[in-house]
Design an enzyme around this catalytic site. Sequence first.
Site, PDB file in Angstrom:
ATOM      1  N   HIS A  40     -27.725  -4.192 -11.061  1.00 53.10           N
ATOM      2  CA  HIS A  40     -26.909  -5.416 -10.998  1.00 53.10           C
ATOM      3  C   HIS A  40     -27.310  -6.393 -12.108  1.00 53.10           C
ATOM      4  O   HIS A  40     -26.453  -7.071 -12.683  1.00 53.10           O
ATOM      5  CB  HIS A  40     -27.073  -6.095  -9.626  1.00 53.10           C
ATOM      6  CG  HIS A  40     -26.598  -5.257  -8.467  1.00 53.10           C
ATOM      7  ND1 HIS A  40     -27.454  -4.689  -7.565  1.00 53.10           N
ATOM      8  CD2 HIS A  40     -25.353  -4.881  -8.098  1.00 53.10           C
ATOM      9  CE1 HIS A  40     -26.752  -4.010  -6.662  1.00 53.10           C
ATOM     10  NE2 HIS A  40     -25.486  -4.106  -6.961  1.00 53.10           N
ATOM     11  N   ARG A 194     -29.051   1.607  -1.528  1.00 56.98           N
ATOM     12  CA  ARG A 194     -29.380   2.501  -0.413  1.00 56.98           C
ATOM     13  C   ARG A 194     -30.655   3.318  -0.674  1.00 56.98           C
ATOM     14  O   ARG A 194     -31.156   3.966   0.250  1.00 56.98           O
ATOM     15  CB  ARG A 194     -28.209   3.435  -0.109  1.00 56.98           C
ATOM     16  CG  ARG A 194     -27.054   2.710   0.585  1.00 56.98           C
ATOM     17  CD  ARG A 194     -26.019   3.698   1.105  1.00 56.98           C
ATOM     18  NE  ARG A 194     -25.034   3.073   1.959  1.00 56.98           N
ATOM     19  CZ  ARG A 194     -23.802   2.715   1.570  1.00 56.98           C
ATOM     20  NH1 ARG A 194     -23.425   2.926   0.333  1.00 56.98           N
ATOM     21  NH2 ARG A 194     -22.957   2.148   2.421  1.00 56.98           N
TER      22      ARG A 194
END
Length: 289
Positions: A40, A194
């Site tokens: 990100h 995840r």
Amino acid sequence: MSSETRVISSRSGLRSAYSALPTGARRAVVLTMGALHDGHVHLVREARARVGVDGHVTVTVFVNPTQFAAGEDLDRYPRSLEDDVALCAREGADLVFTPSVETVYRDANPTVTVDPGPLGTLLEGAVRPGHFRGVLTVVHKMFSLTGASLALFGEKDYQQLVLIRRMVRDLDLAVEVVGVPTMRADDGLALSSRNAYLSDADRRLALVVPRALVIGAETAREGGSARGVVSAVQTYLDDHDEIVTDYAVVTDPDLGAPPEVGEARLLLAVRVGPVRLLDNARLSLRSPA
Ligand code: PAF
């Protein structure tokens, strides 16, 4: 643009923040479900590089319930808003939009949604029916709410990226979609929120995924066909009893049938312990099938 990152959770707050921007300021958005990592960071930096110091960068943090099926990990999806905001501030994002489910969906499941079409039923769509309808609907909403003209997405979720591009084209949305190459850990594992679910043993096992991609790319480089690439990758994955392969496929860059020669994409989905790992690589096919 500003030296301070604003955190806003309401539609009205968002409207007033944007109405105060100088006319003509280019607006970029990075859509996320939070639990932000270096992948990100890369997207936020790329957004800033593209809009410049006078442009505006919004990061949305919203765990979108409509893209999770019953029994999936919606309730335990990692949430770390404080850290996410700190990361956005460090990276110089101008605004973090953290709406509640009620703010996004106005207290009800939407009855009008974005149909992902046939591509949305393949691969991830076959394993997770309804997933891409939820993704495209929320992405469309976030494009409308932020009014961004530029949106950046990681290539790790390659089918998602292709479908978002398709939505923008088919629905004539005025947003430029930029795909950003996948960020990897030093050992090659693609960064993903995840990955936090992986035990130490599963984290080691997860390396079969990037290794399978390397095998696929080498097979293509040595002149293997799409079928040859899939067979080499599948043979390697089958040697690892501890993992389950949901799919290993080669497609063209738009997820259609693979070309005999030219650019293609190898896409993998593998279950390691409780985690489904998605990854993909660009291939250059050199020989007829
Ligand atoms: O890739 C994600 O994190 C999500 O699917 C997205 C694009 C933020 C939509 O909820």
